[in-house]
Design an enzyme around this catalytic site. Structure first.
Site: not given
Ligand code: OAD
Length: 239
Positions: A95-96, A113, A121, A140, A207
């Site tokens: 998702q990154n 994502h 474009c 573009c 985490l």
């Molecule tokens: P979040 O910020 O929602 O969650 C990050 C998760 O990583 C949390 O559950 C933390 O506990 C965990 N975490 C933090 N540090 C860590 C570490 N060192 N090791 C292991 N785990 C750790 O991020 P995402 O779940 O990726 O979408 O968010 C999903 C989507 O929401 C993103 O892609 C983005 C966002 O809105 C869009 O912008 C479309």
């Protein structure tokens, strides 16, 4: 647990896998959604209302990401090792929007994502590299009447990328691993159920327990840089 018992592995990563590389997550304390309103900077409506604000948000993310100290960490490298050593099929869905998995050497990666270092474009969907700040004057070169390029990012209200391929792999997966994701954003948060519906074993490394931790067969809490190398080593060495 040995990797030899599996034929297809699907890994899903979220912001937590890049946190120890110095990139802020979204929902942790000091996360991006504490400072910004998601609907202003990461939604279709937000872009329509104030494109400059949205471009500025992603310009800041890009500048932050392009700092030379931002490098892949041990979790990214462990996933490369798993992909290289595993003889079955391996898909990494992230998702990154950073490219740390690719910088580490991962090959089969889907950025569901979008990607921060690309622009698109809006008419032809042609995607180009973009490592500098983007403005509404960046046009573009693919259309007869050039359009303003937009970030190659999936916003709330848009369809994630690569879903056909992802669901195809999930429908055949026998091991599903989610790393560093809060399990709050769908459809990614639903992938574990999808994989489990075809009998896959599922592991969460995070985490804190995610919103959906109870769906996993195994949940391990801790830092990605410690847990991912440990899991990969136990899979590859059959420990
Ligand atoms: P979040 O910020 O929602 O969650 C990050 C998760 O990583 C949390 O559950 C933390 O506990 C965990 N975490 C933090 N540090 C860590 C570490 N060192 N090791 C292991 N785990 C750790 O991020 P995402 O779940 O990726 O979408 O968010 C999903 C989507 O929401 C993103 O892609 C983005 C966002 O809105 C869009 O912008 C479309």
């Amino acid at each position: 647990m040995s990797v030899n018992q599996y034929k297809k592995i699907v890994v899903l990563t979220g912001a937590g896998v890049s946190a120890e590389s110095g990139i802020r997550t979204f929902r942790d304390k000091d996360g991006l959604w504490e400072k910004y309103k998601l609907e202003d900077v990461a939604s279709v409506d937000g872009y329509k209302k104030n494109p400059d604000l949205v471009l500025d948000f992603y310009n800041k993310r890009r500048q932050d990401f392009c700092r030379k100290e931002i490098k892949p960490n041990a979790a990214h490298y462990a996933l490369v090792e798993l992909e290289q050593q595993f003889s079955g099929e391996f898909l990494l869905v992230t998702q990154n929007i950073d490219n740390l998995h690719e910088q580490a050497g991962s090959k089969n990666v889907i950025h569901m994502h979008g990607e921060l270092l690309k622009a698109r474009c809006p008419e032809s969907n042609q995607v180009i590299q973009c490592t500098d700040d983007q403005s509404r004057d960046d046009l573009c070169t693919c259309c007869q009447y050039p359009s303003a390029l937009r970030p190659h990012i999936v916003w709330f209200g848009e369809m994630p990328l690569g879903l056909d391929i992802i669901y195809h792999h999930l429908s055949q997966a026998d091991l599903f691993i989610a790393i560093g994701t809060s399990g709050t954003v769908y459809p990614a948060a639903g992938f574990v159920e999808e994989a489990k519906s075809v009998g896959a074993y599922s592991i969460e490394l995070n985490l804190d327990p995610s919103e959906i931790h109870s769906h996993f067969d195994q949940v391990v809490q801790g830092k990605a840089t410690e847990l991912v190398p440990k899991l990969v080593s136990s899979l590859l060495n059959g420990a």
